[in-house]
Write an enzyme that holds these catalytic residues in place. Structure first.
Site, PDB file in Angstrom:
ATOM      1  N   GLU A  98      -9.926   8.501   7.207  1.00  0.00           N
ATOM      2  CA  GLU A  98      -9.348   7.299   6.614  1.00  0.00           C
ATOM      3  C   GLU A  98     -10.377   6.189   6.453  1.00  0.00           C
ATOM      4  O   GLU A  98     -10.361   5.460   5.464  1.00  0.00           O
ATOM      5  CB  GLU A  98      -8.158   6.808   7.442  1.00  0.00           C
ATOM      6  CG  GLU A  98      -6.944   7.716   7.386  1.00  0.00           C
ATOM      7  CD  GLU A  98      -6.426   7.935   5.965  1.00  0.00           C
ATOM      8  OE1 GLU A  98      -6.713   7.120   5.069  1.00  0.00           O
ATOM      9  OE2 GLU A  98      -5.726   8.938   5.753  1.00  0.00           O
ATOM     10  N   TYR A 127      -3.581  -0.863   6.354  1.00  0.00           N
ATOM     11  CA  TYR A 127      -3.510   0.457   5.713  1.00  0.00           C
ATOM     12  C   TYR A 127      -3.880   1.566   6.696  1.00  0.00           C
ATOM     13  O   TYR A 127      -3.128   2.534   6.880  1.00  0.00           O
ATOM     14  CB  TYR A 127      -4.409   0.561   4.472  1.00  0.00           C
ATOM     15  CG  TYR A 127      -4.609   2.018   4.137  1.00  0.00           C
ATOM     16  CD1 TYR A 127      -3.591   2.733   3.533  1.00  0.00           C
ATOM     17  CD2 TYR A 127      -5.765   2.702   4.538  1.00  0.00           C
ATOM     18  CE1 TYR A 127      -3.706   4.095   3.311  1.00  0.00           C
ATOM     19  CE2 TYR A 127      -5.887   4.059   4.323  1.00  0.00           C
ATOM     20  CZ  TYR A 127      -4.865   4.752   3.710  1.00  0.00           C
ATOM     21  OH  TYR A 127      -4.978   6.089   3.523  1.00  0.00           O
ATOM     22  N   ASP A 149      -2.116   1.532   0.141  1.00  0.00           N
ATOM     23  CA  ASP A 149      -3.446   1.395  -0.452  1.00  0.00           C
ATOM     24  C   ASP A 149      -3.281   1.156  -1.960  1.00  0.00           C
ATOM     25  O   ASP A 149      -2.175   0.924  -2.439  1.00  0.00           O
ATOM     26  CB  ASP A 149      -4.280   2.652  -0.178  1.00  0.00           C
ATOM     27  CG  ASP A 149      -3.763   3.842  -0.954  1.00  0.00           C
ATOM     28  OD1 ASP A 149      -2.587   3.811  -1.384  1.00  0.00           O
ATOM     29  OD2 ASP A 149      -4.523   4.792  -1.166  1.00  0.00           O
TER      30      ASP A 149
END
Length: 364
Positions: A43, A126, A144
């Site tokens: 991520e 996020y 996102d």
DNA sequence: AACGCGGGGCT
DNA sequence: AGCCCAGCGTT
């Protein structure tokens, strides 16, 4: 006309979306298991960075630092080297700092609550939602750019997604439609849909598994969404740099400051040009007065490197040259052999410069 | 709320 | 020549 969540058949939407993702999701290295550490690394790498770019970096990074403990104990120089070329280098410095925190304060277990995980450096709204939902199955939104684009179309949301405040609108939307049976797949499916079908320009609506639920498609306005104001253009900077060799054949490299652009990466000595003084003179004076290093530069530059960042443009004129006196190495100024040089992390612009230098030497 | 922060690929 | 990308920290 404004859209609304009331118009969405939530259960049917979830079914269609999850069914599509179950069958059509890409085979990606970070989807092989749900190890929170690997989800986390992926991520961070994926922030503002495309999947295809990330894949080889992810595989190498996990090879080098397979666990939280390994990354926590790794030499920062090696960690930066593993990130070399990926950009936004503060991401990996924050990641290592946060991993150390997890190692020391959480017994090596990535926390599984929004409150705790958001405290970690580099983990914003996020990334927190992504890790919680994908690794732990917690129904938190992970909003996102993909999710904002997809939901702006499906739910006909006209808020400007360039504004920070808009993210909350989309987070609330996700909270009201997320699947509590499979939050992981739901969040990933929204992003996958944005990457494969609901693309920024010319979305493939005819292939879309949730076309029937899409209010923008229904009204034929999918090309007008999302609303996003543009940002202003970039400024331009002219630099002069030198690949400098001493009498023992070692090269001089300089470590950039720990804050700001390309923080903590290495470069060949570089200064900004000025209107009044010739580039070679600027560089010579700078090296002499700033570092007490006396240099001799070759007549003409061996390359010019244009480099575009998101917020500025560099033009670097590069010279080769020699060092004429004894150099006092400091923490940020080092003499290294050509082989040692490959162990240090350089921005792409300086990698190109080094390559051009080697070519120019080969010719002569 | 606005800005700084990489690099590459697509239109 | 912009625009976009599985955003975050700082101010």
């Amino acid at each position: 006309m404004a859209g609304s969540i009331e118009q969405l058949n939530i259960k049917q939407f979830q079914n269609d979306l999850l069914h599509w993702f179950t069958n059509e999701q890409r085979d990606l290295p970070w989807r092989k298991d749900q190890d929170p550490y690997k989800v986390w690394v992926s991520e961070i790498m994926l922030q503002q960075t495309r999947v295809d770019t990330v894949i080889p970096y992810f595989n190498r990074f996990i090879e080098n630092f397979p666990t939280i403990e390994k990354l926590a104990e790794a030499d920062e120089e090696n960690v930066l080297k593993a990130w070399e070329g990926l950009g936004y280098y503060s991401r990996v410095r924050n990641l290592q700092a946060a991993v150390k925190e997890v190692h020391e304060s959480y017994g090596g277990v990535v926390p599984n609550t929004p409150e705790e995980i958001k405290k970690l450096k580099g983990v914003g709204p996020y990334t927190a939602g992504a890790i919680l939902s994908i690794a732990y199955g917690v129904p938190e939104p992970a909003v996102d750019g993909n999710v904002m684009r997809v939901l702006s179309r499906i739910l006909l949301i006209w808020d400007d997604i360039a504004k920070a405040s808009s993210r909350k609108v989309f987070e609330e939307a996700v909270r009201s439609i997320i699947s509590h049976e499979n939050p992981s797949y739901f969040n990933q499916a929204l992003m996958e849909l944005g990457a494969l079908i609901c693309t920024p320009t010319s979305p493939s609506c005819l292939l879309c598994p949730v076309r029937e639920h899409c209010q923008a498609f229904h009204e034929g306005v999918q090309d007008q969404l999302p609303v996003k104001t543009k940002k202003k253009s970039t400024r331009h900077v002219e630099l002069v740099a030198a690949v400098l060799k001493d009498h023992q054949g070692r090269y001089l490299i300089h470590k950039r400051p720990e804050q700001g652009l390309l923080a903590n990466l290495w470069e060949f000595p570089t200064v900004e040009k000025s209107k009044l003084i010739k580039p070679k003179d600027i560089l010579q004076d700078f090296m002499k007065h700033e570092y007490d290093i006396h240099i001799q530069l070759d007549k003409t530059s061996f390359t010019a490197i244009p480099h575009v960042f998101s917020h500025l443009t560099w033009d670097i004129e590069a010279y080769s040259g020699t060092i004429e006196n004894e150099v006092k190495e400091a923490g940020n100024m080092k003499l290294v052999t050509a082989e040692e040089l490959t162990n240090y992390a350089f921005p792409v612009s300086y990698q190109k410069m080094w390559k051009a230098y080697l070519e120019s030497v080969k010719e002569n």
